[in-house]
Design an enzyme around this catalytic site. Structure first.
Site, PDB file in Angstrom:
ATOM      1  N   HIS A 544       0.849  -1.185   0.000  1.00  0.00           N
ATOM      2  CA  HIS A 544       0.000   0.000   0.000  1.00  0.00           C
ATOM      3  C   HIS A 544       0.886   1.237   0.000  1.00  0.00           C
ATOM      4  O   HIS A 544       2.107   1.148   0.171  1.00  0.00           O
ATOM      5  CB  HIS A 544      -0.895   0.014   1.240  1.00  0.00           C
ATOM      6  CG  HIS A 544      -0.120   0.073   2.525  1.00  0.00           C
ATOM      7  ND1 HIS A 544       0.550  -1.024   3.039  1.00  0.00           N
ATOM      8  CD2 HIS A 544       0.126   1.099   3.379  1.00  0.00           C
ATOM      9  CE1 HIS A 544       1.160  -0.682   4.159  1.00  0.00           C
ATOM     10  NE2 HIS A 544       0.936   0.608   4.388  1.00  0.00           N
ATOM     11  N   ASP A 546       0.878   5.321   1.791  1.00  0.00           N
ATOM     12  CA  ASP A 546       0.315   5.888   3.012  1.00  0.00           C
ATOM     13  C   ASP A 546      -0.565   7.111   2.809  1.00  0.00           C
ATOM     14  O   ASP A 546      -1.273   7.503   3.740  1.00  0.00           O
ATOM     15  CB  ASP A 546       1.444   6.226   3.990  1.00  0.00           C
ATOM     16  CG  ASP A 546       2.036   4.980   4.641  1.00  0.00           C
ATOM     17  OD1 ASP A 546       3.157   5.059   5.154  1.00  0.00           O
ATOM     18  OD2 ASP A 546       1.367   3.934   4.617  1.00  0.00           O
ATOM     19  N   HIS A 616       4.765  -0.046  -0.113  1.00  0.00           N
ATOM     20  CA  HIS A 616       5.490  -0.920   0.809  1.00  0.00           C
ATOM     21  C   HIS A 616       4.524  -1.904   1.450  1.00  0.00           C
ATOM     22  O   HIS A 616       3.306  -1.711   1.456  1.00  0.00           O
ATOM     23  CB  HIS A 616       6.212  -0.099   1.885  1.00  0.00           C
ATOM     24  CG  HIS A 616       5.301   0.789   2.666  1.00  0.00           C
ATOM     25  ND1 HIS A 616       4.805   1.983   2.167  1.00  0.00           N
ATOM     26  CD2 HIS A 616       4.754   0.666   3.918  1.00  0.00           C
ATOM     27  CE1 HIS A 616       4.024   2.553   3.061  1.00  0.00           C
ATOM     28  NE2 HIS A 616       3.964   1.779   4.126  1.00  0.00           N
ATOM     29  N   ARG A 626       6.418  -9.322  16.625  1.00  0.00           N
ATOM     30  CA  ARG A 626       7.154  -8.185  16.061  1.00  0.00           C
ATOM     31  C   ARG A 626       6.532  -6.894  16.584  1.00  0.00           C
ATOM     32  O   ARG A 626       5.359  -6.629  16.350  1.00  0.00           O
ATOM     33  CB  ARG A 626       7.076  -8.233  14.534  1.00  0.00           C
ATOM     34  CG  ARG A 626       7.615  -7.026  13.777  1.00  0.00           C
ATOM     35  CD  ARG A 626       7.098  -7.113  12.355  1.00  0.00           C
ATOM     36  NE  ARG A 626       7.684  -6.182  11.424  1.00  0.00           N
ATOM     37  CZ  ARG A 626       7.179  -4.988  11.120  1.00  0.00           C
ATOM     38  NH1 ARG A 626       6.088  -4.562  11.738  1.00  0.00           N
ATOM     39  NH2 ARG A 626       7.755  -4.223  10.222  1.00  0.00           N
TER      40      ARG A 626
END
Length: 712
Positions: A544, A546, A616, A626
């Site tokens: 996508h 941002d 990204h 994570r």
């Protein structure tokens, strides 16, 4: 699903229909006709022609290997000229005999002149990357031949694991009840890699008898594949059209050195697992390192010593292996001869001879050579080339210290922070990776926020994948938890300080003199669901941009609601690396071509502009958790993060109360955690958004082809 073939291939002559039984039709013509049938949606003919193209490609390679081997025996270069005569006629008579042998042999095997089978470099690259299987899987799927479609898809995906569309296709196949697990077969599997990985698994499990058998199998298959690759190097000269045509001896030298360089690079081809970018270092020597230990464990000291001696051919000064050799000689007796394997002696001697010739040519005739081996003796490299190599390394190191961006960047506002990768190294624009933004202890303190939050920490199935849990805390929620005594105030303050430090770094680097305000900040964790990982092929976060709606098919990113159009820069500050997967990656606007990857670790900050230049995503988190601080920034003050303003006010109120209670400082003097989201001075340079409509809420629906995906 399959990518469009280059126009030059589609323009190739249609000649793939009727053929004589003994004639091997050139694979590039079959491929062109197969792709043409594919785009005409003639699935049956497309599948037939693409399969024939793959068969022809394999047959051509086999014919070249077999003919080269046969003619090497029939017209061998043995001894000197008869009777001490001139060497030139003797040499070239053998050259002509071998050429005649090859022409005759290939003519019989191919049924046509070998020159008819010279495909373009673009087509050769597509076959090396298994592109025909990409088309085949679609054709078989349309023909309702699911087992063949799955095998073709899997074969392509093994060599192209970063192909995002094929990832989705594989995932769909796995969910189909009619598809069996054994349908996922690699039709181009390389035997030496299968044996090597099985051998290493047995070795790691202390199953040394099984390890020995599979590693020996891998070594045999790898050396055989290496010989096949070397034989195929004896192709036509790749000429540079801009250069003048060389004379006889210059042409011979140029072609011969091209062949030698190709043969040297074969080890990289053999040592690179399909789908990987880089080769396994010391692939052949590593076999003997593993084998000598495995043979010792099963009590075969003689073979252990032979493997140790073979390893020492590559690294003769390796002290641990020399010590092993002394041990083996003592156990076997000094009278027992211990020698390296004859095949490896030949391998090393031949490789060193070729390297010596290549380095001579580079030194005296020009050109370059990227030596693929770590074990090449230093004394083999000419002294003047060593110096040039050192200069190149020094120049490259200097270039990494200075980032050449379109916008002038300012100095970093904090000491100790390093720039690990810049835009050039990440194959894009407005991208950067900083390290040492946080210390290990600071990362541990911030991770305490996720552990101590307990039931207040919002855990749910990730909105992007059913295989992970997604957990997020805003800065205001953290401060409220601190008020309730659920987290330590010091840790809450550290979250505000760490995010503000990141803002100052990104502002200084990308927009010096132009204020950046927080748009949104949150601490986010992605946790793999252990029972949901088997056969997983999706992403932790799909590709996508941002601040715009990504349209991969139209190669456009629409900066309009419901996208967060006011966002200008994005950042992620990582807190840990004790998990598997989860790397951030950048892609082209097609969402398929990966251009750079960033591996998370404590204190690493990746920052980039939020627009269409930086699509990204995040690879799947396959094990562990994570955690990172996700950050978005805007130049627009009206879109500043209001929750952060409230959190900082609560933090200051608490500090003032603490100061009064301690009889300390006058209230209002501690602004260490105050961010730029506060009202700026009139000359701050903040600008209003240029968009007439504000973005919709997080729940706003939008067309599926346009992607506006957020971390939260």
């Amino acid at each position: 699903m399959a990518s469009a073939l280059c126009l030059c291939l589609l323009a190739a002559t249609t000649a793939a229909s009727a053929t004589s039984p003994n004639r091997l039709v050139p694979y590039d013509l079959l491929y062109a006709d197969g792709v043409r049938a594919y785009f005409a949606r003639d699935w049956g003919r497309a599948a037939e022609l693409l399969q024939r193209a793959l068969h022809s490609y394999s047959g051509l390679r086999a014919a070249r290997r077999d003919c080269l081997a046969a003619c090497r025996q029939e017209a061998a270069f043995l001894g000197g000229p008869p009777g001490g005569g001139p060497w030139e006629p003797a040499l070239f008579s053998r050259v002509l005999q071998r050429a005649d042998c090859l022409q005759h042999c290939l003519g019989q095997r191919l049924g046509a002149a070998p020159s008819a089978h010279r495909a373009s470099l673009a087509v050769r690259r597509e076959f090396e990357q298994r592109e025909p299987y990409n088309y085949l899987q679609v054709a078989f799927f349309q023909l309702k031949k699911l087992d063949q479609a799955v095998s073709a898809a899997h074969t392509f995906f093994v060599a192209n694991p970063q192909h995002l569309q094929m990832r989705e296709d594989i995932e769909k196949y796995r969910r189909m009840s009619a598809v069996k697990s054994d349908n996922f077969r690699d039709l181009e599997a390389t035997p030496h890699w299968e044996a090597y990985e099985a051998g290493v698994q047995h070795y790691d499990a202390d199953e040394y008898l099984q390890a020995v058998a599979r590693l020996e199998e891998s070594l045999t298959e790898a050396l055989s594949a290496l010989e096949d690759c070397r034989a195929l190097c004896e192709g036509p000269l790749e000429e540079d059209e801009e250069e003048m045509q060389p004379g006889l001896y210059e042409a011979i030298a140029a072609h011969y050195i091209q062949v030698l360089k190709c043969r040297q690079q074969c080890i990289l081809e053999i040592a690179t697992k399909p789908g990987r970018i880089s080769a396994t270092e010391d692939f052949i020597p590593s076999h003997f390192d593993l084998l000598q230990f495995a043979y010792e464990q099963v009590g075969n000291q003689a073979l252990a010593a032979e493997c140790a001696a073979s390893y020492l051919l590559f690294y003769p000064m390796d002290e641990p292996m020399l010590e092993k050799m002394r041990q083996y000689r003592a156990e076997l007796g000094e009278d027992t001869a211990v020698t390296a394997r004859e095949s490896i002696q030949h391998y090393v001697q031949r490789s060193l001879m070729e390297k010596k010739l290549i380095y001579y040519a580079v030194e005296h005739l020009g050109g370059t050579f990227n030596d693929p081996d770590l074990w090449t003796p230093d004394e083999l490299i000419p002294e003047n080339l060593k110096e040039k190599h050192r200069e190149d390394q020094k120049k490259q190191n200097q270039e990494t210290l200075y980032v050449e961006d379109m916008d002038k960047r300012g100095p970093l506002p904090f000491e100790g922070i390093s720039i690990t990768m810049d835009s050039q190294q990440m194959n894009g624009t407005q991208r950067v990776v900083f390290d040492r933004v946080l210390t290990e202890s600071e990362c541990k303190d911030l991770l305490q926020l996720t552990k101590a939050a307990g039931d207040s920490y919002q855990a749910r199935r990730s909105p992007h994948t059913p295989h992970e849990r997604f957990e997020g805390l805003t800065v205001l929620k953290v401060v409220q938890l601190a008020q309730n005594g659920d987290v330590d105030w010091r840790h809450a303050k550290l979250l505000l300080q760490a995010s503000e430090k990141s803002r100052k770094i990104i502002e200084s680097y990308f927009t010096p003199g132009k204020k950046l305000h927080f748009s949104f900040t949150h601490l986010v964790c992605r946790s793999a669901i252990d029972e949901k990982q088997e056969g997983r092929m999706d992403l932790s976060h799909p590709v996508h941009a941002d601040n715009c709606l990504l349209d991969p098919e139209g190669q456009e990113c629409w900066r309009e609601p419901p996208a967060y159009v006011y966002r200008d820069y994005s950042g992620t500050l990582y807190l840990n690396d004790d998990f598997q997967g989860g790397d951030l990656f950048f892609s082209e606007m097609d969402t398929v071509t990966v251009t750079a990857e960033v591996h998370p670790k404590c204190g690493r900050l990746v920052a980039f502009s939020s627009g269409k230049e930086n699509p990204h995503g995040v690879w799947a988190v396959s094990r562990g958790r994570r955690c990172a601080i996700a950050l978005w920034y805007t130049h627009s003050q009206e879109h500043a993060e209001q929750e952060r303003v409230k959190a900082e006010e609560l933090m200051e109120q608490r500090a003032e109360k603490q100061d009064w209670a301690d009889g300390g400082k006058r209230p209002g003097t501690d602004h260490s955690s105050r961010s730029s989201s506060q009202s700026p001075a009139p000359n701050s340079g903040a600008r209003a958004t240029s968009w007439s409509h504000k973005p919709g809420s997080d729940g706003t629906q939008h067309p599926k082809v346009l992607w506006a995906r957020d971390e939260f």
